[in-house]
Write a protein that holds these residues in place. Structure first.
Motif, PDB file in Angstrom:
ATOM      1  N   GLU A  32       0.837  -1.209   0.000  1.00  0.00           N
ATOM      2  CA  GLU A  32       0.000   0.000   0.000  1.00  0.00           C
ATOM      3  C   GLU A  32       0.869   1.256   0.000  1.00  0.00           C
ATOM      4  N   HIS A  33       1.949   1.254   0.775  1.00  0.00           N
ATOM      5  CA  HIS A  33       2.857   2.407   0.811  1.00  0.00           C
ATOM      6  C   HIS A  33       3.557   2.589  -0.533  1.00  0.00           C
ATOM      7  N   ILE A  34       3.972   1.485  -1.122  1.00  0.00           N
ATOM      8  CA  ILE A  34       4.628   1.537  -2.427  1.00  0.00           C
ATOM      9  C   ILE A  34       3.658   2.096  -3.471  1.00  0.00           C
ATOM     10  N   ALA A  35       2.408   1.642  -3.427  1.00  0.00           N
ATOM     11  CA  ALA A  35       1.399   2.134  -4.372  1.00  0.00           C
ATOM     12  C   ALA A  35       1.198   3.640  -4.209  1.00  0.00           C
ATOM     13  N   ALA A  36       1.137   4.104  -2.973  1.00  0.00           N
ATOM     14  CA  ALA A  36       0.961   5.541  -2.720  1.00  0.00           C
ATOM     15  C   ALA A  36       2.175   6.329  -3.222  1.00  0.00           C
ATOM     16  N   ASP A  37       3.372   5.815  -2.966  1.00  0.00           N
ATOM     17  CA  ASP A  37       4.588   6.481  -3.452  1.00  0.00           C
ATOM     18  C   ASP A  37       4.610   6.522  -4.980  1.00  0.00           C
ATOM     19  N   PHE A  38       4.222   5.421  -5.599  1.00  0.00           N
ATOM     20  CA  PHE A  38       4.168   5.356  -7.053  1.00  0.00           C
ATOM     21  C   PHE A  38       3.193   6.406  -7.604  1.00  0.00           C
TER      22      PHE A  38
END
Length: 112
Positions: free
Chosen positions: A95-101
């Protein structure tokens, strides 16, 4: 982020229009890749999770996003060290990676 700073832009020999189209396509595809990764983790499908991570790493590299590439590599290492049992930590990382992306793609779009 300046378009000229993107590895993708360099790979395309400075073709700004094509780079913009690909960034838009990445932005559209990102939720699908994230859902597939999450489902692979929940289903303990390490082969599919690995495949999704590879695709996401390639996109992160093309978009000159070393922080996202690092996070994906860390997640990949974590999954290789376990039996790929989905934990809340793994799902939270995705979820954090998706938000950063999403933030990075937005910044790339603004840097036209």
């Amino acid at each position: 982020m300046n378009m000229q700073d993107l590895e993708l832009y360099q790979r395309l020999d400075g073709n700004k229009e094509l780079a913009e189209k690909l960034i838009a396509r990445f932005a559209t595809s990102l939720p699908i890749l994230i859902v597939r990764l999450t489902l692979a983790l929940k289903n303990q499908d390490s082969l599919r999770a690995g495949s999704q991570l590879t695709m996401l790493k390639e996109v992160a590299s093309a978009l000159s996003a070393p922080h996202i590439l690092r996070a994906l590599t860390e997640l990949e290492t974590q999954l290789q060290g376990t039996s790929c049992v989905p934990s809340q930590d793994c799902i939270s990382r995705v979820e954090h990676i998706a938000a950063d992306f999403s933030r990075h793609l937005h910044a790339c779009s603004l840097g036209k």
